[in-house]
Design an enzyme around this catalytic site. Structure first.
Site, PDB file in Angstrom:
ATOM      1  N   GLU A  78       0.713 -41.701   8.996  1.00  0.00           N
ATOM      2  CA  GLU A  78       1.238 -40.486   8.530  1.00  0.00           C
ATOM      3  C   GLU A  78       2.562 -40.403   7.944  1.00  0.00           C
ATOM      4  OE1 GLU A  78       0.424 -37.501  11.692  1.00  0.00           O
ATOM      5  OE2 GLU A  78      -1.693 -37.847  11.692  1.00  0.00           O
ATOM      6  N   THR A 174       5.250 -38.593  18.123  1.00  0.00           N
ATOM      7  CA  THR A 174       4.593 -38.976  16.837  1.00  0.00           C
ATOM      8  C   THR A 174       5.508 -38.595  15.680  1.00  0.00           C
ATOM      9  OG1 THR A 174       3.264 -36.816  16.688  1.00  0.00           O
ATOM     10  CG2 THR A 174       2.195 -38.596  17.673  1.00  0.00           C
ATOM     11  N   ASN A 273       2.662 -25.403  20.502  1.00  0.00           N
ATOM     12  CA  ASN A 273       1.901 -24.563  21.434  1.00  0.00           C
ATOM     13  C   ASN A 273       2.047 -24.503  22.810  1.00  0.00           C
ATOM     14  OD1 ASN A 273       0.096 -27.260  20.577  1.00  0.00           O
ATOM     15  ND2 ASN A 273      -0.664 -26.501  22.659  1.00  0.00           N
ATOM     16  N   ASP A 322      -3.457 -22.847  20.296  1.00  0.00           N
ATOM     17  CA  ASP A 322      -3.013 -23.827  19.766  1.00  0.00           C
ATOM     18  C   ASP A 322      -2.124 -23.586  18.578  1.00  0.00           C
ATOM     19  OD1 ASP A 322      -2.146 -26.740  19.242  1.00  0.00           O
ATOM     20  OD2 ASP A 322      -4.198 -27.200  18.500  1.00  0.00           O
ATOM     21  N   TRP A 410       0.448 -30.323  10.007  1.00  0.00           N
ATOM     22  CA  TRP A 410       1.668 -31.272   9.823  1.00  0.00           C
ATOM     23  C   TRP A 410       1.994 -31.813   8.329  1.00  0.00           C
ATOM     24  CZ3 TRP A 410       1.398 -36.377   7.879  1.00  0.00           C
ATOM     25  CH2 TRP A 410       0.341 -36.582   7.812  1.00  0.00           C
ATOM     26  N   CYS A 625     -10.049 -40.532  19.081  1.00  0.00           N
ATOM     27  CA  CYS A 625      -9.827 -41.908  18.353  1.00  0.00           C
ATOM     28  C   CYS A 625     -11.326 -42.171  17.595  1.00  0.00           C
ATOM     29  CB  CYS A 625      -9.550 -42.939  19.006  1.00  0.00           C
ATOM     30  SG  CYS A 625      -7.659 -42.857  19.549  1.00  0.00           S
ATOM     31  N   HIS A 626     -12.380 -41.775  18.210  1.00  0.00           N
ATOM     32  CA  HIS A 626     -13.820 -42.200  17.657  1.00  0.00           C
ATOM     33  C   HIS A 626     -14.375 -41.227  16.901  1.00  0.00           C
ATOM     34  CE1 HIS A 626     -13.552 -46.364  19.135  1.00  0.00           C
ATOM     35  NE2 HIS A 626     -12.924 -45.983  20.312  1.00  0.00           N
ATOM     36  N   MET A 664      -8.179 -50.753  22.487  1.00  0.00           N
ATOM     37  CA  MET A 664      -9.010 -49.892  22.992  1.00  0.00           C
ATOM     38  C   MET A 664      -8.250 -49.672  24.756  1.00  0.00           C
ATOM     39  SD  MET A 664     -11.580 -48.145  23.667  1.00  0.00           S
ATOM     40  CE  MET A 664     -12.607 -47.520  25.097  1.00  0.00           C
TER      41      MET A 664
HETATM   42  O1  LIG Z   1       0.803 -30.026  21.115  1.00  0.00           O
HETATM   43  C1  LIG Z   1       1.133 -31.045  20.850  1.00  0.00           C
HETATM   44  O2  LIG Z   1       1.846 -31.694  21.570  1.00  0.00           O
HETATM   45  C2  LIG Z   1       0.565 -31.846  19.641  1.00  0.00           C
HETATM   46  C3  LIG Z   1       0.844 -32.953  19.159  1.00  0.00           C
HETATM   47  C4  LIG Z   1       0.587 -33.538  17.976  1.00  0.00           C
HETATM   48  C5  LIG Z   1       0.873 -34.940  17.274  1.00  0.00           C
HETATM   49  O3  LIG Z   1       1.812 -35.359  18.038  1.00  0.00           O
HETATM   50  O4  LIG Z   1       0.440 -35.442  16.637  1.00  0.00           O
HETATM   51  C6  LIG Z   1      -0.674 -32.648  17.175  1.00  0.00           C
HETATM   52  C7  LIG Z   1      -0.813 -31.512  17.806  1.00  0.00           C
HETATM   53  N1  LIG Z   1      -0.441 -31.012  18.846  1.00  0.00           N
HETATM   54  C8  LIG Z   1      -1.697 -30.447  17.265  1.00  0.00           C
HETATM   55  O5  LIG Z   1      -1.907 -29.403  17.795  1.00  0.00           O
HETATM   56  C9  LIG Z   1      -2.533 -30.976  16.222  1.00  0.00           C
HETATM   57  O6  LIG Z   1      -3.044 -30.132  15.258  1.00  0.00           O
HETATM   58  C10 LIG Z   1      -2.133 -32.046  15.490  1.00  0.00           C
HETATM   59  C11 LIG Z   1      -2.496 -32.741  14.335  1.00  0.00           C
HETATM   60  C12 LIG Z   1      -2.126 -34.044  14.149  1.00  0.00           C
HETATM   61  C13 LIG Z   1      -2.256 -35.046  13.423  1.00  0.00           C
HETATM   62  O7  LIG Z   1      -1.554 -36.022  13.552  1.00  0.00           O
HETATM   63  O8  LIG Z   1      -3.237 -34.928  12.533  1.00  0.00           O
HETATM   64  N2  LIG Z   1      -1.184 -34.105  15.305  1.00  0.00           N
HETATM   65  C14 LIG Z   1      -1.458 -33.069  16.032  1.00  0.00           C
HETATM   66 CA   LIG Z   2      -1.274 -29.054  19.854  1.00  0.00          CA
END
Ligand SMILES: O=C(O)c1cc(C(=O)O)c2c(n1)C(=O)C(=O)c1cc(C(=O)O)[nH]c1-2
Ligand SMILES: [Ca+2]
Length: 703
Positions: A78, A174, A273, A322, A410, A625-626, A664
């Site tokens: 990303e 992230t 959120n 969320d 994002w 993940c899967h 894994m």
């Molecule tokens: O509430 C959180 O701590 C958190 C973290 C992350 C993240 O770190 O990627 C996402 C989300 N929420 C989230 O709600 C979300 O829709 C989301 C999409 C993604 C992505 O990488 O596509 N990360 C995240």
């Molecule tokens: Ca979230």
């Protein structure tokens, strides 16, 4: 940690400056230096507009491949690449940093922070990273397991490392750090897992913590942090006697946008959120009182040097869906009502496009950029949403538009300085929300307090997803607050955008295409196979006068949501890449669709209860993940096709850590033998659906 020698000599041969020599003055003048992409959104204002115009509407169709760099992982990417003086710095999955010669794709060094793969059990959305920041000869990466590491840009060696969070808690990182004024800013993730979000600032040279701001108040007392000064005010909006938040911390994790504003001297933080989502479980509302749960889902301005609170605008008071406000922000100046206003543009998950005054966090305007069912509008006087009373799903399930997937997530938006339009990768993705009366907090799993019903299982899911979930590229006029044009896209997991002085907008789609649009009209001028989706924001840079376009190519990431179910490339676990294009480059390679038939699955005797338990545990521990309905996003093995499915013992060994070194995680703390067998039975059912569908297609008469 792997090192490649010779990085420094190569850099010094092409450029007199030492590598990653980025400082405040250089970042403030980034517009005078369009060859480089020195910070996440190119300039401090993060509008992702490249003033380079050698690639333009007339010649964009002649783009070819300049180079393509293969990463070591197949997992999701990303990151936005950073390019300084001919060197690209980028992260792949597991926060691995790559330094690459930006002219030819040659690897200069790789820094692997060796993130323990068990960290994957705390990550909602694959082992992803949104990239690095650079400052004064160093490259900074925030690792999935919560460290901030400063790396010598010359050779990839670690200079210092700080653990930024309590690693016994389910935090991850992230987001990409940001650098300004000698500080490195970083937030974290984990609101669904039970954390209390915060943002920290570290001294770029020494790694010393300078300040910290907690997004939610500490009910037990002050933290000795910059946020203490607003703790009382925040506490008044929470139930201090009851609710999950007293144990979990309430969420608010700031996992993406952190924008340094040099004009108003503010660090803008997009807060996350609530944890769990359902406010009535998180912090039961008290009638007649303010139940906003500050500072969730807000645009929050703090002093960049001290972290002292300046102002905030809460986009979703009492957040319960969320609806993060972590989405990327653009700082700009707009002429509104005859005067120049310093504004922050924001298109968060909740579906409203906000224009916010950067001098005082006042709301200038807010209009829906996607269908919105949870509110009918935003009251311009109070700045509060006018909520649909049923939308809080406490008495009956409610179809919420947009959902937690976001009206926009994002994937970075961009703004053209030629057209004044903002280019948003939009998701129109309604979902049924219902209160979860049986809520229990589970370690190592998603915790929402919401029965979030998305789709039926099996082949029906695909049709439903096609019908219900729509993605498009939206060109939005932020002054008029209205649409200029849109282009429908497949699925909802399409990539970020880049606007350029060539009159173009670039974007990758979930089916792996890479496109250039006419920024004024949305006409598609270039449309190629990028091999895999370019999820992050494309960038443009130049070296020795030649302009390049750089994108990533990976599966995984958010594509597990729906992209995998729609994609023809499912199960295609090729390595992630950085693809760079230029005028007169090599022809775009042809990449045939990989046929990956489902082997006949085992027959497992399972009661209805067992299958349901398997489905539930799958969604808690495996889906991230899967993939939904066990359809992999392509970065991790498609479990319907794994040979381990065939026998219970090897399947259990894998779930209990046999492949831990390949990424894994070991789930033995949470999943006992019977749970694992139920998951296997559930996946075997999904595999049978796929197998039978393929057999039917194979034997269908050719039309
Ligand atoms: O509430 C959180 O701590 C958190 C973290 C992350 C993240 O770190 O990627 C996402 C989300 N929420 C989230 O709600 C979300 O829709 C989301 C999409 C993604 C992505 O990488 O596509 N990360 C995240
Ligand atoms: Ca979230």
């Amino acid at each position: 940690m792997a090192l490649a020698a010779g990085a420094f000599s190569l850099i010094s041969a092409t450029n007199p400056r030492r590598p990653a020599a980025v400082d405040q003055a250089r970042l403030e003048q980034a517009d005078a230096d369009p060859a480089n992409w020195m910070t996440h959104g190119r300039t401090f204002n993060e509008d992702r507009y490249s003033p380079l115009g050698a690639i333009n509407r007339q010649n964009v169709s002649k783009l070819g491949v300049a180079w393509s760099y293969e990463m070591r992982e197949s997992r999701g990417v990303e990151a936005t690449p950073i390019v300084v003086d001919g060197v690209m710095y980028i992260t792949s999955a597991w926060s691995i940093v790559h330094a690459i010669d930006a002219t030819n794709g040659k690897e200069l060094w790789v820094y692997d922070p060796e993130v323990p793969r068990i960290t994957g059990t705390k990550a909602c959305c694959d082992a992803i990273s949104r990239g690095v920041t650079v400052w004064n000869g160093k490259v900074y990466v925030a690792t999935l397991d919560g460290r901030l590491v400063a790396i010598d840009a010359r050779n990839g060696r670690k200079v210092w490392e700080q653990v930024t969070l309590d690693r016994s808690k389910p935090y991850t990182i992230t987001g990409a750090p940001r650098a300004a004024r000698g500080l490195i800013y970083i937030g974290n993730s984990g609101s669904e897992y039970g954390v209390r979000g915060f943002v920290s600032a570290y001294d770029a040279e020494t790694g010393k913590l300078r300040w910290r701001f907690y997004i939610t108040p500490n009910p037990k007392g002050p933290d000795g942090a910059a946020s203490d000064s607003v703790r009382d005010r925040a506490l008044e909006t929470w139930n201090t006697a009851a609710g999950e938040w007293l144990r979990s911390g309430g969420g608010g994790a700031s996992w993406d946008a952190l924008v340094f504003d040099k004009e108003t001297n503010t660090l803008w933080i997009g807060t996350g959120n609530g944890g769990p989502w359902n406010r009535e479980l998180r912090s039961p509302s008290i009638p007649g009182r303010n139940n906003d749960n500050l500072y969730l889902s807000s645009v929050l301005g703090v002093d960049p040097d001290t972290g002292a609170y300046k102002c905030h605008y809460q986009e979703t008071p009492g957040e319960t869906w969320d609806f993060t406000a972590t989405q990327p922000m653009i700082l700009t100046t707009l002429k509104i009502g005859g005067s120049d206003r310093r504004v922050l543009l924001h298109a968060p998950k909740n579906g409203f496009f906000y224009v916010i005054d950067r001098t005082n966090c006042g709301l200038i305007s807010a209009k829906p950029f996607v269908p919105v069912s949870w509110a009918t509008g935003v009251d311009p006087k109070s700045g509060r949403p006018i909520e649909n009373p049923e939308a809080r799903f406490q008495s009956a399930p409610f179809l919420v538009s947009p959902s937690g997937w976001g009206g926009h997530n994002w994937h970075p938006m961009s703004m053209s300085r030629q057209t004044g339009l903002v280019y948003i990768p939009v998701r129109d993705a309604p979902v049924h929300y219902a209160a979860d009366p049986a809520f229990v907090h589970r370690e190592g799993s998603y915790n929402t307090g919401t029965a979030y019903t998305a789709f039926p299982e099996g082949p029906a899911a695909r049709e439903m997803i096609r019908k219900l979930l729509k993605g498009y590229l939206l060109a939005w006029d932020p002054v008029q607050q209205k649409e200029a044009w849109r282009v429908p896209l497949p699925g909802i997991d399409n990539g970020g955008t880049l606007a350029t002085a060539g009159g173009l907008v670039f974007q990758g789609t979930v089916d792996g295409r890479l496109r250039a649009y006419n920024a004024r009209t949305g006409a598609i001028l270039w449309d190629i196979d990028n091999g895999a989706p370019a999820f992050g924001g494309p960038i443009s840079y130049s070296v020795k006068g030649r302009q390049y376009l750089a994108v990533t190519a990976s599966f995984g990431t958010p594509a597990y949501l729906t992209g995998a179910i729609l994609s023809t490339k499912v199960g295609d676990m090729r390595k992630s890449r950085v693809n760079v294009y230029r005028l007169g480059g090599a022809p775009i390679p042809k990449r045939p669709v990989v046929e990956n038939p489902t082997p006949e699955p085992p027959v497992i005797a399972a009661s209805e209860e067992m299958l349901q338990a398997g489905s539930l545990n799958y969604s808690h521990y495996c889906l991230g993940c899967h993939g939904m309905s066990a359809v992999s996003g392509g970065a991790t093995p498609d479990l319907r096709r794994t040979p381990y499915l065939q026998d219970g013992e090897s399947f259990r060994a894998v779930v209990h850590g046999a492949l831990a070194t390949s990424g894994m995680p070991n789930f033995s703390a949470w999943l006992k033998d019977a749970d694992v067998e139920a998951i296997r039975a559930y996946i075997a059912g999904r595999a049978r659906d796929a197998f039978q569908e393929e057999q039917k297609r194979k034997h269908a008469p050719v039309k």
